[in-house]
Write an enzyme that holds these catalytic residues in place. Structure first.
Site, PDB file in Angstrom:
ATOM      1  N   ASN A  19       0.815  -1.228   0.000  1.00 54.70           N
ATOM      2  CA  ASN A  19       0.000   0.000   0.000  1.00 54.70           C
ATOM      3  C   ASN A  19       0.845   1.272   0.000  1.00 54.70           C
ATOM      4  OD1 ASN A  19       0.718  -0.463   2.668  1.00 54.70           O
ATOM      5  ND2 ASN A  19      -1.218   0.270   3.496  1.00 54.70           N
ATOM      6  N   GLU A  75       4.156  -3.394  12.530  1.00 55.10           N
ATOM      7  CA  GLU A  75       3.137  -2.361  12.229  1.00 55.10           C
ATOM      8  C   GLU A  75       1.995  -3.113  11.579  1.00 55.10           C
ATOM      9  OE1 GLU A  75       3.168   0.601  13.129  1.00 55.10           O
ATOM     10  OE2 GLU A  75       5.257   1.183  13.389  1.00 55.10           O
ATOM     11  N   CYS A 131      -3.456   1.722   6.780  1.00 54.84           N
ATOM     12  CA  CYS A 131      -3.798   1.119   8.072  1.00 54.84           C
ATOM     13  C   CYS A 131      -4.274   2.154   9.083  1.00 54.84           C
ATOM     14  CB  CYS A 131      -2.629   0.306   8.607  1.00 54.84           C
ATOM     15  SG  CYS A 131      -1.105   1.207   8.557  1.00 54.84           S
ATOM     16  N   GLU A 168       7.934   3.699  14.650  1.00 56.95           N
ATOM     17  CA  GLU A 168       8.767   4.050  13.497  1.00 56.95           C
ATOM     18  C   GLU A 168       8.759   5.557  13.309  1.00 56.95           C
ATOM     19  OE1 GLU A 168       8.945   0.151  10.760  1.00 56.95           O
ATOM     20  OE2 GLU A 168       7.289   1.466  10.269  1.00 56.95           O
TER      21      GLU A 168
END
Ligand code: ADP
Length: 485
Positions: free
Chosen positions: A158, A257, A291, A465
């Site tokens: 994505n 993640e 997400c 992150e």
């Protein structure tokens, strides 16, 4: 055929130890344009064997890389950053071609991807240790930060470039070498980044990219090989759990993640145009395939009908199309399977009593196109409330009290992003504290930036992150106790 300013950015083999390689006997796999399902490239289908070679190459190369000064590593990262930006147009075209998002979004992703390289080039210089006041007079206690070791990164389709640099940049800055496995849907963006890293002066073997269709086999190799000391993953919760379990065998550090199920709460006192604009940016960017996309839009009863009306009006104006057309607002979904999944969630909601205010079906354009959709009167028993949609579908749920909104928002095993829209400062403080999520956007839905920590709680993942914390996942703390001073 796609015209690039620099045709040598179109790479179709794996990149291992500074060379473009095939895996004998495994052939090639097709990469599709999701807008029309045509084959745009054939890429070497490398597998376990190439993964093993890449891990060995990374292990050898890292011995020298970790001894360099942080400034030396930063200079190479800085070159990479400059090259990514200089080649934005080609990288964006490649991305739109294989991923489908509108070109403007691809360009924005390339700039976002580059920002991690710039940021961590600087952060690498600040990986400070400590001098600790000792518990005895003839002792001196120190800590030093050292690279964790060879890193395996598995990334999704994505955000084909940003999810790579968000992992590679801190790892490289810390002194690690990497083996990266991008999604088979979007290998071209990853390989172009490797070409630029090579040109930037990154030594052979420090950044390796393996591409292939045997995700399970490659994943097993990356998560069980003893030389790999850390695995970083962005993708589905299902695969993340599997990889964590596989990493247990060799006790690797992991960062995960994983999926979200973001609540987007609009209180009666919200500024209506700001809230609608927030949903549009969060829900429909990348056709909803992010997400942190608003997954459940919870709207208080006093503003519910005005909000629905305005949202529907704006959504109806969105233009579906090929991402290379400048008029396009929303591109296709990545695969036919993704399209079917989104449609089945919408069908389930409609069967259970939701109302489609806009869209509600597969587009007549064919390919991966789904009509931008607004669903009214969604309730928690519907699948669309429970599952990550990953499509251009905005489910709207009505609530009455603040307590009810928080309970609905937290009623999920995911805990990545959340959003609240209100003008009340007390409510902002109360609700941001009460939400069980790693990130909260307040009157803002574009929350991702390299300077802030991105990550989730609960089943949305482990680790952060970006930001000054993002490099920690690639460093070990070594404690040194010295006697006899
Ligand atoms: P999505 O549903 O968004 O495609 P996935 O978790 O399936 O998310 O994919 C994210 C990444 O994980 C991709 O690179 C994919 O190839 C990889 N992947 C998928 N299944 C496995 C697996 N069993 N082991 C390791 N990696 C996997």
């Amino acid at each position: 055929m796609l015209q690039l300013n620099d045709p040598s950015l179109l790479r179709t083999k794996a990149f291992v130890a500074g060379r473009w390689v095939d895996e004998p006997g495994r052939g090639e796999f097709p990469v599709f344009n999701p807008a029309d399902e045509t084959v745009i490239a054939s890429v070497s289908d490398t597998g376990r064997q190439t993964v093993r070679v890449a891990i060995e190459a990374a292990t050898v190369a890292m011995a020298e890389w970790k001894l360099r000064t942080a400034k030396d590593r930063a200079n190479i990262l800085r070159n990479w950053f400059d090259l990514i930006l200089t080649n934005t147009e080609d990288l964006a075209l490649l991305m739109t071609w294989e991923q489908g998002k509108p070109l403007a979004e691809s360009r924005a992703e390339i700039r976002y991807a580059a920002s991690f390289v710039e940021w961590f080039a600087e952060e690498g210089k600040r990986a400070y240790g400590d001098v600790i006041p000792a518990h005895a007079t003839d002792l001196r206690l120190l800590t030093v930060k050292q690279p964790v070791g060879v890193v395996a990164a598995i990334t999704p389709w994505n955000f084909p470039s940003a999810m790579i640099t968000r992992k590679a940049a801190p790892a490289l800055a810390a002194g690690c070498a990497l083996v990266i496995k991008p999604a088979a849907e979007t290998p071209l963006s990853a390989l172009a980044l490797a070409e630029l890293a090579h040109r930037a002066g990154l030594p052979d073997g420090i950044l390796n990219i393996v591409v292939g269709t045997d995700a399970i086999g490659m994943g097993e190799e990356l998560s069980s090989h003893p030389q790999v000391r850390k695995l970083t993953f962005t993708g589905s919760t299902r695969v993340g759990k599997l990889l964590m379990a596989q990493c247990a065998g060799t006790v690797k550090k992991t960062s995960m993640e994983l999926g979200g199920n973001a609540p987007f709460i609009v209180f009666d006192d919200a500024d209506l145009p700001t809230a609608v604009a927030g949903v549009m940016a969060s829900k429909f960017r990348n056709a909803g395939q992010t997400c942190i996309s608003a997954n459940r839009i919870l709207v208080q009863e006093g503003i519910y009908s005005d909000f629905l009306q305005e949202l529907t009006r704006v959504v109806k104006k969105l233009k579906l199309g090929d991402g290379r057309d400048p008029e396009t607002d929303i591109g296709p979904l990545i695969t036919g399977a993704a399209l079917d999944n989104v449609d089945s969630l919408v069908r389930n909601a409609l069967d259970c009593g939701a109302r489609a205010m806009a869209g509600g079906q597969v587009s007549i354009l064919g390919g991966g196109f789904y009509e931008p959709t607004v669903l009214a009167d969604v309730t928690p028993d519907m699948k669309v409330f429970r599952e990550e949609i990953f499509g251009p579908v905005a489910p709207v749920v009505q609530f009455s009290s603040e307590a009810e909104a928080i309970a609905l928002a937290n009623d999920t095993s995911a805990g990545l992003a959340s959003y609240i829209y209100t003008q009340n400062i007390s409510r902002i403080l109360r609700t941001t504290e009460a939400l069980d999520f790693g990130m909260v956007g307040v009157n803002e839905s574009m929350i991702s930036t390299e300077v802030a920590p991105f990550g989730g709680v609960k089943e949305s993942g482990v680790g952060r992150e970006g930001s000054r914390y993002g490099i920690d996942d690639y460093l070990e703390i070594k404690y040194v106790c010295i006697r006899g001073i």
